[in-house]
Design an enzyme around this catalytic site. Structure first.
Site, PDB file in Angstrom:
ATOM      1  N   LYS A 293      59.522  65.968  50.669  1.00  0.00           N
ATOM      2  CA  LYS A 293      60.271  64.818  50.158  1.00  0.00           C
ATOM      3  C   LYS A 293      61.571  65.349  49.574  1.00  0.00           C
ATOM      4  CE  LYS A 293      59.617  60.909  46.950  1.00  0.00           C
ATOM      5  NZ  LYS A 293      58.672  60.291  45.996  1.00  0.00           N
TER       6      LYS A 293
ATOM      7  N   SER B  52      57.685  55.388  46.916  1.00  0.00           N
ATOM      8  CA  SER B  52      58.970  55.931  47.302  1.00  0.00           C
ATOM      9  C   SER B  52      58.891  57.059  48.339  1.00  0.00           C
ATOM     10  CB  SER B  52      59.692  56.461  46.061  1.00  0.00           C
ATOM     11  OG  SER B  52      58.969  57.536  45.483  1.00  0.00           O
TER      12      SER B  52
ATOM     13  N   SER C  77      53.708  56.297  44.407  1.00  0.00           N
ATOM     14  CA  SER C  77      54.613  56.649  45.507  1.00  0.00           C
ATOM     15  C   SER C  77      54.047  57.544  46.601  1.00  0.00           C
ATOM     16  CB  SER C  77      55.870  57.304  44.950  1.00  0.00           C
ATOM     17  OG  SER C  77      56.743  56.305  44.516  1.00  0.00           O
TER      18      SER C  77
END
Ligand code: GLN
Length: 485
Positions: free
Chosen positions: A76, A151, A175
């Site tokens: 990420k 997210s 997330s």
């Protein structure tokens, strides 16, 4: 080559010499390129990846390979990577290159994993749909008109589409779990403190935790074991030693064989539409494997969203004060004064949702409002923790939905922040309590995946993962994949 292979299968293929790491990496790089329209990656690090893969091939040839040697991985874009852009999905860090690696990045690299790129995310991990990324929304591979969740939406969508076998994520209030559920893959948020936060851009420091998204519990266990552990650079990382976790990467994850008692919290099931039947079927599956099901109560569940959005906003407002146009990141053109430099750099660099969090968080912390908001939210947080501690006197694990429904359509909730926040109702409580939790695919509703959440007591990752392995041994929901190029 099966692009949906688990990392265990890929590692065996590499050791047998079915393909080299360089070939494997080229294969996934081509898939990333062919599916660029999903927008799952912010940067692809082809040159670095091929060099790392060649090195992994030498390690393999010397017979020194570990379980991750030569395996493609994505991070990420919130984890600092030395020499490679780390944007946090924000304009303010668009061109920022970290001078060091996050501990998670360093540990997985030294285990031999090959970094293929950095995945798209909601700006500074604030969001539940990936629509808050400066680099554009990510598309859900099951239905391109829908969101992948957020997210860590880029990581979840990339794994689901077979663009990468495994990816890291971070979870502050859901997330990892929510996008894993929306994309039909598995994702674990470990106990707070299990994994170092060093080099992971801070959103809400008392909640942020790194974790993994992959195809099954086995893969999650392997990667988790190699990225977790005490880190002197993060004072909140735990010194809890788990000999099981230390050896699972080599020995493999065994499905649990003792009959655990599993609690179903009434509060989580009361308004659940389409997912309820699938979750009940999943619970029954575990019951027929020897687990005992019990109804439990987590009475303060309703307080979780308001408490979280005050605490997370408050922490974000202080954490994000470092992006000031001076120290690093975006700086506005031709500032007229220092005040103007701060104001315009931040106004132009941050997106709407980040500004909303900074404003509400600053308000909650300000003199005169601190007691009414921040302090009250902390008290609610304690009550929610106590709910869980009481439940774990009664049961070993909790089964819950991960999300209120299937992935929603892009644009559906962007005009209504509170409706967007309500998407997190089932993931936030475990975050506030610092508990480990994971999401597994447990069925489909109208062709869209649904996730089952397992929540455990602090440092009970073993039970969570072994129970997941038991479930995945008996079902094949994790082996359904979307059709992509
Ligand atoms: N959706 C939640 C939020 O917007 C959780 C995000 C996260 O876990 N990083 O804050």
């Amino acid at each position: 080559m099966n692009e949906f292979a688990s990392i265990g299968e890929l590692a065996r293929g590499l050791r047998r010499g079915d393909y080299s790491s360089v070939e494997l990496v080229r294969h996934y790089l081509a898939r990333i390129q062919n599916n660029a329209s999903l927008n799952t990656f912010i940067s692809v690090t082809e040159d670095e990846a091929l060099i790392a893969a060649a090195k992994a091939d030498q390690t393999l040839q010397r017979g020194k390979a570990g379980p991750l040697t030569g395996i493609p991985l994505a991070h990420k874009d919130i984890f600092c990577t030395q020499g490679i852009a780390t944007t946090c999905g924000s304009r303010i860090l668009e061109n920022w290159i970290a001078p060091y690696d996050a501990t998670v990045v360093a540990r997985l690299a030294s285990a031999g994993a090959v970094l293929l790129g950095k995945t798209n995310m909601d700006e500074f991990a604030m969001g539940s749909s990936n629509e808050n990324s400066y680099f554009g929304a990510v598309l859900n591979p099951w239905d391109n008109s829908r969101v992948p969740g957020g997210s860590s939406g880029g990581s979840a969508a990339a794994v689901a589409a077979g663009l990468i076998p495994i990816a890291t994520g971070t979870d502050t209030g859901g997330s990892i779990r929510q996008p894993a559920a929306f994309c039909g893959v598995s994702g674990i948020k470990p106990t707070y403190g299990r994994v170092s936060r060093y080099g992971m851009a801070a959103f809400a420091s008392s909640l942020d935790q790194a974790g993994v998204i992959g195809h099954d519990a086995q893969d999650l266990a392997v990667v988790l074991s190699l990225m977790s552990g005490l880190d002197p650079r993060d004072s909140t990382s735990s010194d809890h030693v788990d000999s099981w976790l230390e050896s699972v990467a080599e020995s493999g994850l065994q499905p649990i064989d003792e009959g655990l008692s599993i609690g179903l919290p009434g509060e989580y099931f009361k308004d659940l539409g389409e997912g309820a039947t699938l979750l009940e079927a999943a619970a029954k599956e575990l019951e027929s494997a020897g687990c005992r099901l019990t109804e439990i109560s987590l009475p303060h569940t309703d307080a979780a969203i308001p408490a979280y959005y005050i605490i997370a906003g408050a922490e974000a407002s202080t954490n994000l004060s470092r992006y000031d146009g001076v120290h690093f990141g975006y700086r506005c053109e031709n500032p007229k004064s220092l005040q103007d430099l701060y104001q315009r750099s931040r106004s132009e660099g941050f997106g709407t949702e980040v500004k909303r969090r900074i404003l509400t968080g600053t308000y909650a912390l300000s003199v005169g409002y601190f007691d009414a908001y921040y302090l009250k939210a902390q008290k609610l947080r304690r009550l929610i923790q106590q709910d869980f501690l009481a439940a774990f006197e009664q049961v070993d694990l909790i089964i819950a939905p991960t999300t209120p429904g299937v992935a929603f359509h892009t644009g559906d909730l962007t005009g209504d922040p509170v409706a967007m926040y309500q998407q997190d109702i089932f993931t936030i409580p475990a975050s506030l309590a610092g508990l480990p939790a994971l999401s597994l695919p447990c069925g489909f509703s109208n062709g869209l995946p649904i996730g089952m959440q397992l929540i455990g007591a602090h440092f009970s990752e073993r039970q969570l993962l072994e129970t997941s392995a038991l479930y995945q041994q008996r079902t094949d929901w994790h082996q359904h994949h979307p059709e992509v190029a």
